[in-house]
Write a protein that holds these residues in place. Structure first.
Motif, PDB file in Angstrom:
ATOM      1  N   ILE A 178       0.845  -1.191   0.000  1.00 35.80           N
ATOM      2  CA  ILE A 178       0.000   0.000   0.000  1.00 35.80           C
ATOM      3  C   ILE A 178       0.880   1.241   0.000  1.00 35.80           C
ATOM      4  O   ILE A 178       1.920   1.288   0.644  1.00 35.80           O
ATOM      5  CB  ILE A 178      -0.941  -0.002   1.222  1.00 35.80           C
ATOM      6  CG1 ILE A 178      -1.893  -1.177   1.121  1.00 35.80           C
ATOM      7  CG2 ILE A 178      -1.683   1.308   1.358  1.00 35.80           C
ATOM      8  CD1 ILE A 178      -2.781  -1.365   2.311  1.00 35.80           C
ATOM      9  N   GLY A 179       0.443   2.256  -0.713  1.00 30.28           N
ATOM     10  CA  GLY A 179       1.141   3.534  -0.679  1.00 30.28           C
ATOM     11  C   GLY A 179       2.304   3.658  -1.629  1.00 30.28           C
ATOM     12  O   GLY A 179       3.137   4.533  -1.463  1.00 30.28           O
ATOM     13  N   ARG A 180       2.364   2.810  -2.639  1.00 27.65           N
ATOM     14  CA  ARG A 180       3.478   2.904  -3.579  1.00 27.65           C
ATOM     15  C   ARG A 180       3.245   3.944  -4.656  1.00 27.65           C
ATOM     16  O   ARG A 180       4.189   4.392  -5.283  1.00 27.65           O
ATOM     17  CB  ARG A 180       3.763   1.544  -4.189  1.00 27.65           C
ATOM     18  CG  ARG A 180       4.283   0.580  -3.121  1.00 27.65           C
ATOM     19  CD  ARG A 180       4.738  -0.706  -3.682  1.00 27.65           C
ATOM     20  NE  ARG A 180       5.903  -0.493  -4.533  1.00 27.65           N
ATOM     21  CZ  ARG A 180       6.398  -1.438  -5.311  1.00 27.65           C
ATOM     22  NH1 ARG A 180       5.841  -2.618  -5.366  1.00 27.65           N
ATOM     23  NH2 ARG A 180       7.444  -1.191  -6.077  1.00 27.65           N
ATOM     24  N   VAL A 181       1.993   4.327  -4.876  1.00 37.43           N
ATOM     25  CA  VAL A 181       1.673   5.385  -5.826  1.00 37.43           C
ATOM     26  C   VAL A 181       1.343   6.633  -5.020  1.00 37.43           C
ATOM     27  O   VAL A 181       0.498   6.606  -4.136  1.00 37.43           O
ATOM     28  CB  VAL A 181       0.483   5.000  -6.736  1.00 37.43           C
ATOM     29  CG1 VAL A 181       0.086   6.174  -7.616  1.00 37.43           C
ATOM     30  CG2 VAL A 181       0.827   3.778  -7.577  1.00 37.43           C
ATOM     31  N   THR A 182       2.042   7.714  -5.316  1.00 34.61           N
ATOM     32  CA  THR A 182       1.824   8.969  -4.602  1.00 34.61           C
ATOM     33  C   THR A 182       1.180   9.979  -5.541  1.00 34.61           C
ATOM     34  O   THR A 182       1.639  10.162  -6.668  1.00 34.61           O
ATOM     35  CB  THR A 182       3.165   9.533  -4.079  1.00 34.61           C
ATOM     36  OG1 THR A 182       3.780   8.559  -3.238  1.00 34.61           O
ATOM     37  CG2 THR A 182       2.956  10.825  -3.303  1.00 34.61           C
ATOM     38  N   CYS A 183       0.121  10.614  -5.071  1.00 32.21           N
ATOM     39  CA  CYS A 183      -0.575  11.641  -5.834  1.00 32.21           C
ATOM     40  C   CYS A 183      -0.101  13.018  -5.363  1.00 32.21           C
ATOM     41  O   CYS A 183      -0.085  13.297  -4.168  1.00 32.21           O
ATOM     42  CB  CYS A 183      -2.083  11.508  -5.648  1.00 32.21           C
ATOM     43  SG  CYS A 183      -3.004  12.728  -6.585  1.00 32.21           S
ATOM     44  N   HIS A 184       0.271  13.855  -6.312  1.00 37.63           N
ATOM     45  CA  HIS A 184       0.786  15.190  -6.010  1.00 37.63           C
ATOM     46  C   HIS A 184      -0.225  16.279  -6.351  1.00 37.63           C
ATOM     47  O   HIS A 184       0.145  17.409  -6.677  1.00 37.63           O
ATOM     48  CB  HIS A 184       2.095  15.412  -6.771  1.00 37.63           C
ATOM     49  CG  HIS A 184       3.118  14.362  -6.488  1.00 37.63           C
ATOM     50  ND1 HIS A 184       3.876  14.366  -5.339  1.00 37.63           N
ATOM     51  CD2 HIS A 184       3.468  13.246  -7.176  1.00 37.63           C
ATOM     52  CE1 HIS A 184       4.674  13.314  -5.343  1.00 37.63           C
ATOM     53  NE2 HIS A 184       4.442  12.609  -6.447  1.00 37.63           N
ATOM     54  N   LEU A 185      -1.513  15.936  -6.247  1.00 35.96           N
ATOM     55  CA  LEU A 185      -2.569  16.867  -6.627  1.00 35.96           C
ATOM     56  C   LEU A 185      -2.538  18.137  -5.788  1.00 35.96           C
ATOM     57  O   LEU A 185      -2.656  19.238  -6.319  1.00 35.96           O
ATOM     58  CB  LEU A 185      -3.931  16.185  -6.515  1.00 35.96           C
ATOM     59  CG  LEU A 185      -5.148  17.010  -6.939  1.00 35.96           C
ATOM     60  CD1 LEU A 185      -5.002  17.528  -8.363  1.00 35.96           C
ATOM     61  CD2 LEU A 185      -6.414  16.186  -6.806  1.00 35.96           C
ATOM     62  N   GLU A 186      -2.345  17.993  -4.498  1.00 36.06           N
ATOM     63  CA  GLU A 186      -2.358  19.174  -3.627  1.00 36.06           C
ATOM     64  C   GLU A 186      -1.261  20.167  -4.001  1.00 36.06           C
ATOM     65  O   GLU A 186      -1.513  21.372  -4.112  1.00 36.06           O
ATOM     66  CB  GLU A 186      -2.226  18.760  -2.165  1.00 36.06           C
ATOM     67  CG  GLU A 186      -2.372  19.932  -1.219  1.00 36.06           C
ATOM     68  CD  GLU A 186      -2.588  19.495   0.219  1.00 36.06           C
ATOM     69  OE1 GLU A 186      -3.056  20.339   0.985  1.00 36.06           O
ATOM     70  OE2 GLU A 186      -2.315  18.336   0.562  1.00 36.06           O
ATOM     71  N   SER A 187      -0.052  19.684  -4.233  1.00 39.68           N
ATOM     72  CA  SER A 187       1.038  20.612  -4.571  1.00 39.68           C
ATOM     73  C   SER A 187       0.826  21.233  -5.950  1.00 39.68           C
ATOM     74  O   SER A 187       1.140  22.412  -6.159  1.00 39.68           O
ATOM     75  CB  SER A 187       2.396  19.920  -4.479  1.00 39.68           C
ATOM     76  OG  SER A 187       2.494  18.864  -5.399  1.00 39.68           O
ATOM     77  N   LEU A 188       0.265  20.470  -6.897  1.00 41.17           N
ATOM     78  CA  LEU A 188      -0.017  21.032  -8.220  1.00 41.17           C
ATOM     79  C   LEU A 188      -1.089  22.111  -8.137  1.00 41.17           C
ATOM     80  O   LEU A 188      -0.971  23.156  -8.796  1.00 41.17           O
ATOM     81  CB  LEU A 188      -0.446  19.928  -9.186  1.00 41.17           C
ATOM     82  CG  LEU A 188       0.666  18.971  -9.628  1.00 41.17           C
ATOM     83  CD1 LEU A 188       0.082  17.746 -10.309  1.00 41.17           C
ATOM     84  CD2 LEU A 188       1.648  19.680 -10.536  1.00 41.17           C
ATOM     85  N   LEU A 189      -2.112  21.867  -7.341  1.00 47.74           N
ATOM     86  CA  LEU A 189      -3.143  22.889  -7.141  1.00 47.74           C
ATOM     87  C   LEU A 189      -2.550  24.146  -6.519  1.00 47.74           C
ATOM     88  O   LEU A 189      -2.832  25.264  -6.963  1.00 47.74           O
ATOM     89  CB  LEU A 189      -4.267  22.353  -6.251  1.00 47.74           C
ATOM     90  CG  LEU A 189      -5.214  21.330  -6.875  1.00 47.74           C
ATOM     91  CD1 LEU A 189      -6.090  20.702  -5.807  1.00 47.74           C
ATOM     92  CD2 LEU A 189      -6.067  21.975  -7.959  1.00 47.74           C
ATOM     93  N   ASN A 190      -1.732  23.968  -5.496  1.00 55.52           N
ATOM     94  CA  ASN A 190      -1.096  25.113  -4.832  1.00 55.52           C
ATOM     95  C   ASN A 190      -0.214  25.887  -5.800  1.00 55.52           C
ATOM     96  O   ASN A 190      -0.251  27.122  -5.823  1.00 55.52           O
ATOM     97  CB  ASN A 190      -0.280  24.660  -3.624  1.00 55.52           C
ATOM     98  CG  ASN A 190      -1.139  24.197  -2.480  1.00 55.52           C
ATOM     99  OD1 ASN A 190      -2.301  24.569  -2.358  1.00 55.52           O
ATOM    100  ND2 ASN A 190      -0.582  23.352  -1.627  1.00 55.52           N
TER     101      ASN A 190
END
Length: 69
Positions: free
Chosen positions: A2-14
């Motif tokens: 679990i947790g091998r794929v990380t989503c960077h949506l928050e930083s891209l939105l910021n």
């Protein structure tokens, strides 16, 4: 594994000064579903949704998601 794929949506939105609500309106996905993705709790995502998010954020899939080995 679990947790091998990380989503960077928050930083891209910021980086783009965009809110989750604004992204939701642009891509036609509910804010709740985007929040699930942003917080790393999503189990799956449609390719069409991935494409729409990347288009709206002007990013690549590799910038949005990374695979941690």
């Amino acid at each position: 594994m679990i947790g091998r794929v990380t989503c960077h949506l928050e930083s891209l939105l910021n980086d783009r000064g965009m809110t989750l609500v604004e992204l939701s309106q642009r891509v036609g996905v509910t804010t709740v579903n985007l929040s699930i993705l942003k917080n790393g709790h999503a189990k799956a995502i449609r390719f069409s949704t991935l494409e729409a998010i990347c288009d709206a954020l002007d990013c690549t899939i590799g910038q949005l998601l990374t695979f941690d080995s």
